[in-house]
Motif scaffolding. Structure first.
Motif, PDB file in Angstrom:
ATOM      1  N   ARG A  20     118.489 -34.299 -52.567  1.00 31.81           N
ATOM      2  CA  ARG A  20     119.131 -35.343 -53.378  1.00 31.81           C
ATOM      3  C   ARG A  20     119.706 -36.437 -52.479  1.00 31.81           C
ATOM      4  N   ALA A  21     120.351 -36.009 -51.366  1.00 31.26           N
ATOM      5  CA  ALA A  21     120.902 -36.982 -50.426  1.00 31.26           C
ATOM      6  C   ALA A  21     119.797 -37.840 -49.823  1.00 31.26           C
ATOM      7  N   ALA A  22     118.712 -37.198 -49.422  1.00 34.16           N
ATOM      8  CA  ALA A  22     117.594 -37.938 -48.822  1.00 34.16           C
ATOM      9  C   ALA A  22     116.983 -38.915 -49.825  1.00 34.16           C
ATOM     10  N   ASP A  23     116.885 -38.512 -51.091  1.00 31.19           N
ATOM     11  CA  ASP A  23     116.349 -39.414 -52.119  1.00 31.19           C
ATOM     12  C   ASP A  23     117.211 -40.666 -52.248  1.00 31.19           C
ATOM     13  N   SER A  24     118.537 -40.493 -52.246  1.00 27.34           N
ATOM     14  CA  SER A  24     119.421 -41.647 -52.406  1.00 27.34           C
ATOM     15  C   SER A  24     119.336 -42.583 -51.199  1.00 27.34           C
ATOM     16  N   ILE A  25     119.204 -42.010 -50.006  1.00 24.01           N
ATOM     17  CA  ILE A  25     119.056 -42.835 -48.803  1.00 24.01           C
ATOM     18  C   ILE A  25     117.728 -43.582 -48.845  1.00 24.01           C
ATOM     19  N   ALA A  26     116.667 -42.863 -49.173  1.00 25.29           N
ATOM     20  CA  ALA A  26     115.334 -43.480 -49.230  1.00 25.29           C
ATOM     21  C   ALA A  26     115.289 -44.606 -50.252  1.00 25.29           C
ATOM     22  N   ALA A  27     115.953 -44.419 -51.389  1.00 28.32           N
ATOM     23  CA  ALA A  27     115.965 -45.456 -52.429  1.00 28.32           C
ATOM     24  C   ALA A  27     116.656 -46.719 -51.921  1.00 28.32           C
ATOM     25  N   ALA A  28     117.763 -46.550 -51.203  1.00 24.84           N
ATOM     26  CA  ALA A  28     118.477 -47.716 -50.668  1.00 24.84           C
ATOM     27  C   ALA A  28     117.642 -48.431 -49.616  1.00 24.84           C
ATOM     28  N   VAL A  29     116.957 -47.668 -48.761  1.00 27.08           N
ATOM     29  CA  VAL A  29     116.094 -48.270 -47.749  1.00 27.08           C
ATOM     30  C   VAL A  29     114.947 -49.027 -48.407  1.00 27.08           C
ATOM     31  N   GLU A  30     114.366 -48.442 -49.455  1.00 29.32           N
ATOM     32  CA  GLU A  30     113.248 -49.073 -50.166  1.00 29.32           C
ATOM     33  C   GLU A  30     113.665 -50.406 -50.783  1.00 29.32           C
ATOM     34  N   GLN A  31     114.953 -50.512 -51.148  1.00 30.23           N
ATOM     35  CA  GLN A  31     115.465 -51.759 -51.720  1.00 30.23           C
ATOM     36  C   GLN A  31     115.781 -52.801 -50.657  1.00 30.23           C
ATOM     37  N   THR A  72     123.131 -29.081 -37.193  1.00 36.67           N
ATOM     38  CA  THR A  72     122.104 -28.603 -38.138  1.00 36.67           C
ATOM     39  C   THR A  72     121.906 -29.605 -39.264  1.00 36.67           C
ATOM     40  N   SER A  73     122.982 -30.141 -39.784  1.00 33.00           N
ATOM     41  CA  SER A  73     122.900 -31.077 -40.903  1.00 33.00           C
ATOM     42  C   SER A  73     122.062 -32.308 -40.562  1.00 33.00           C
ATOM     43  N   VAL A  74     122.313 -32.904 -39.385  1.00 27.55           N
ATOM     44  CA  VAL A  74     121.578 -34.131 -39.059  1.00 27.55           C
ATOM     45  C   VAL A  74     120.095 -33.857 -38.881  1.00 27.55           C
ATOM     46  N   ARG A  75     119.752 -32.685 -38.398  1.00 22.90           N
ATOM     47  CA  ARG A  75     118.340 -32.349 -38.260  1.00 22.90           C
ATOM     48  C   ARG A  75     117.691 -32.142 -39.626  1.00 22.90           C
ATOM     49  N   MET A  76     118.412 -31.505 -40.525  1.00 28.48           N
ATOM     50  CA  MET A  76     117.895 -31.310 -41.880  1.00 28.48           C
ATOM     51  C   MET A  76     117.675 -32.640 -42.589  1.00 28.48           C
ATOM     52  N   LEU A  77     118.664 -33.507 -42.511  1.00 25.29           N
ATOM     53  CA  LEU A  77     118.555 -34.794 -43.196  1.00 25.29           C
ATOM     54  C   LEU A  77     117.462 -35.660 -42.572  1.00 25.29           C
ATOM     55  N   LYS A  78     117.396 -35.673 -41.256  1.00 26.45           N
ATOM     56  CA  LYS A  78     116.361 -36.458 -40.594  1.00 26.45           C
ATOM     57  C   LYS A  78     114.974 -35.968 -41.007  1.00 26.45           C
ATOM     58  N   ALA A  79     114.784 -34.658 -41.063  1.00 27.82           N
ATOM     59  CA  ALA A  79     113.491 -34.104 -41.464  1.00 27.82           C
ATOM     60  C   ALA A  79     113.168 -34.461 -42.916  1.00 27.82           C
ATOM     61  N   ALA A  80     114.185 -34.390 -43.799  1.00 24.29           N
ATOM     62  CA  ALA A  80     113.966 -34.735 -45.206  1.00 24.29           C
ATOM     63  C   ALA A  80     113.612 -36.206 -45.362  1.00 24.29           C
ATOM     64  N   LEU A  81     114.218 -37.063 -44.554  1.00 23.27           N
ATOM     65  CA  LEU A  81     113.888 -38.486 -44.614  1.00 23.27           C
ATOM     66  C   LEU A  81     112.482 -38.746 -44.082  1.00 23.27           C
ATOM     67  N   SER A  82     112.129 -38.084 -43.000  1.00 23.61           N
ATOM     68  CA  SER A  82     110.780 -38.236 -42.459  1.00 23.61           C
ATOM     69  C   SER A  82     109.724 -37.804 -43.477  1.00 23.61           C
ATOM     70  N   ALA A  83     110.036 -36.743 -44.230  1.00 24.44           N
ATOM     71  CA  ALA A  83     109.109 -36.278 -45.267  1.00 24.44           C
ATOM     72  C   ALA A  83     108.912 -37.315 -46.361  1.00 24.44           C
ATOM     73  N   ARG A  84     109.850 -38.237 -46.486  1.00 28.74           N
ATOM     74  CA  ARG A  84     109.750 -39.313 -47.488  1.00 28.74           C
ATOM     75  C   ARG A  84     109.246 -40.608 -46.890  1.00 28.74           C
ATOM     76  N   GLY A  85     108.816 -40.547 -45.641  1.00 25.57           N
ATOM     77  CA  GLY A  85     108.281 -41.731 -44.996  1.00 25.57           C
ATOM     78  C   GLY A  85     109.326 -42.696 -44.498  1.00 25.57           C
ATOM     79  N   VAL A  86     110.586 -42.242 -44.376  1.00 22.54           N
ATOM     80  CA  VAL A  86     111.659 -43.101 -43.896  1.00 22.54           C
ATOM     81  C   VAL A  86     111.786 -42.941 -42.384  1.00 22.54           C
TER      82      VAL A  86
END
Length: 394
Positions: A20-31, A72-86
């Motif tokens: 959910r966090a990665a989705d919100s970050i990706a949406a802001a970047v996409e905008q 651990t958190s930053v690695r998880m979030l970074k990986a989730a963002l990479s999975a979304r093409g961010v």
């Protein structure tokens, strides 16, 4: 718009919430927004790690151990963002471009941190890359891991937002924002759309767990700070907006005050006494500058021109009460107020004010404190010397 978003432990508590966090970050970047991220340890990881230290560990070893939650958190979030093409990168203490630096006393080295934060902004944010940074953690000039204390992730976010020239800092947490009351205790609690930094600082130091008080000291007037619930899903809307910034002021009230004291031996054990007195003053349209209380008395400071009327009103209340016994007035009082966001973080601050006044043989009538200010009441004739004395200390 440049945004720094801080995700608290609850908002990263499991895989679904990380997504959910990665989705919100990706949406802001996409905008088209530039987004920096500060991440707390997932869930209760830090508490788990601290509880697991059942041996005598020095500060350096303990910091290394508890840092694993944020790492651990930053690695998880970074990986989730990479999975979304961010395009993203994680930053932690020890990295060449890690921004948060502390001095030999464990305090933030402002100049070093500002310089390094600006470099991170230029290297990543300005190029559309999302830096995902550990909250709570810092490193000293020797490269050792240090921590920013309780609420350190909030502090990291607001501090970096300021030094990276962010337009907004968003604190993503497990509450809807600032509420009118604790929804677990009172019915009908609702979200407060806007609140000043001074109001929130006082609430935070008196138990409201919304934004760490230490973080608010870094808020700039031209930088928005918002608190939103992790389920909201949108970094750019909703929640509570925190307005303004702390002003460090030493102020002498221009007009004279009078001190009206109401005594009564049963005051401390009688509910509603303060309400009874303040209601009487309010009904007479009399404003109160300050209030203090003791075991057997309540003192009101009012403008000197209102003292006689206020005394009459309070005397009528005393006469009609079984709890109260007498009212008295002292005139020609001055008040000096020291206001600043760093007051609660300065050990010995009261001594720093009171001792120099004592050295000058200036009598103190009263001292009233809050989370962001200290009011010192002195004789009117001593006001100028008292003001100079306090100013010399700050």
């Amino acid at each position: 718009m440049r945004v720094v978003a801080k995700f608290g432990g609850t908002s990263l508590g499991n895989g679904e919430r990380v997504n959910r966090a990665a989705d919100s970050i990706a949406a802001a970047v996409e905008q088209g927004h530039e987004v920096g991220v500060v991440a707390s340890a997932m869930g209760s990881t830090t508490d788990f790690l601290l509880d697991a230290i059942t041996f005598e560990a020095d500060d350096a070893d303990e910091a290394e151990i508890v840092s694993m939650g944020e790492r651990t958190s930053v690695r998880m979030l970074k990986a989730a963002l990479s999975a979304r093409g961010v395009d993203s990168v994680f930053l932690e203490p020890g990295a060449e471009d890690w921004p948060v630096i502390t001095d030999e006393h464990g305090e933030v080295d402002v100049e070093a941190t500002r310089t390094r934060a600006q470099a991170v902004a230029e290297a990543y944010l300005a190029k559309g890359i999302v830096p995902v940074m550990t909250g709570f953690l810092a490193q000293d000039h020797a490269g050792n891991i240090t921590t920013l204390g309780r609420g350190g992730s909030d502090t990291t976010a607001v501090m970096l937002g300021k030094y990276m020239n962010a337009d907004e800092v968003v604190i993503v947490t497990d509450v809807e924002g600032v509420m009118t009351g604790d929804p677990r205790v009172v019915e009908g609690a609702r979200n407060v759309g806007e609140i000043t930094v001074d109001e929130l600082r006082n609430l935070s130091f008196r138990g409201a767990e919304v934004v760490a008080p230490s973080a608010l000291s870094y808020k700039a007037a031209d930088m928005n700070v918002r608190v939103v619930h992790y389920q909201h899903g949108d970094l750019l809307t909703g929640g509570t907006r925190i307005e303004g910034q702390f002003e460090n002021l030493i102020d002498l009230r221009e007009g004279r005050l009078s001190c009206i004291t109401v005594a009564g031996r049963a005051i401390r054990n009688t509910p509603g006494v303060l309400a009874q007195l303040t209601t009487a003053l309010a009904d007479a349209d009399l404003n109160v500058d300050a209030v203090s209380s003791g075991l057997d008395s309540v003192t009101f400071y009012v403008d000197a021109d209102l003292a006689q009327e206020a005394e009459t009103v309070l005397h009528d209340t005393v006469v009609g009460s079984d709890t109260l016994s007498s009212v008295t007035v002292e005139d020609d009082i001055a008040v000096i107020r020291v206001t600043g966001g760093e007051i609660p973080n300065q050990p010995g601050i009261l001594r720093q004010i009171i001792n120099p006044l004592s050295d000058q043989h200036i009598t103190l009538h009263d001292v009233i404190t809050s989370a962001t200010s200290i009011a010192v009441f002195v004789d009117w004739d001593d006001r100028e010397e008292a003001l100079r004395t306090v100013q010399q200390e700050f």
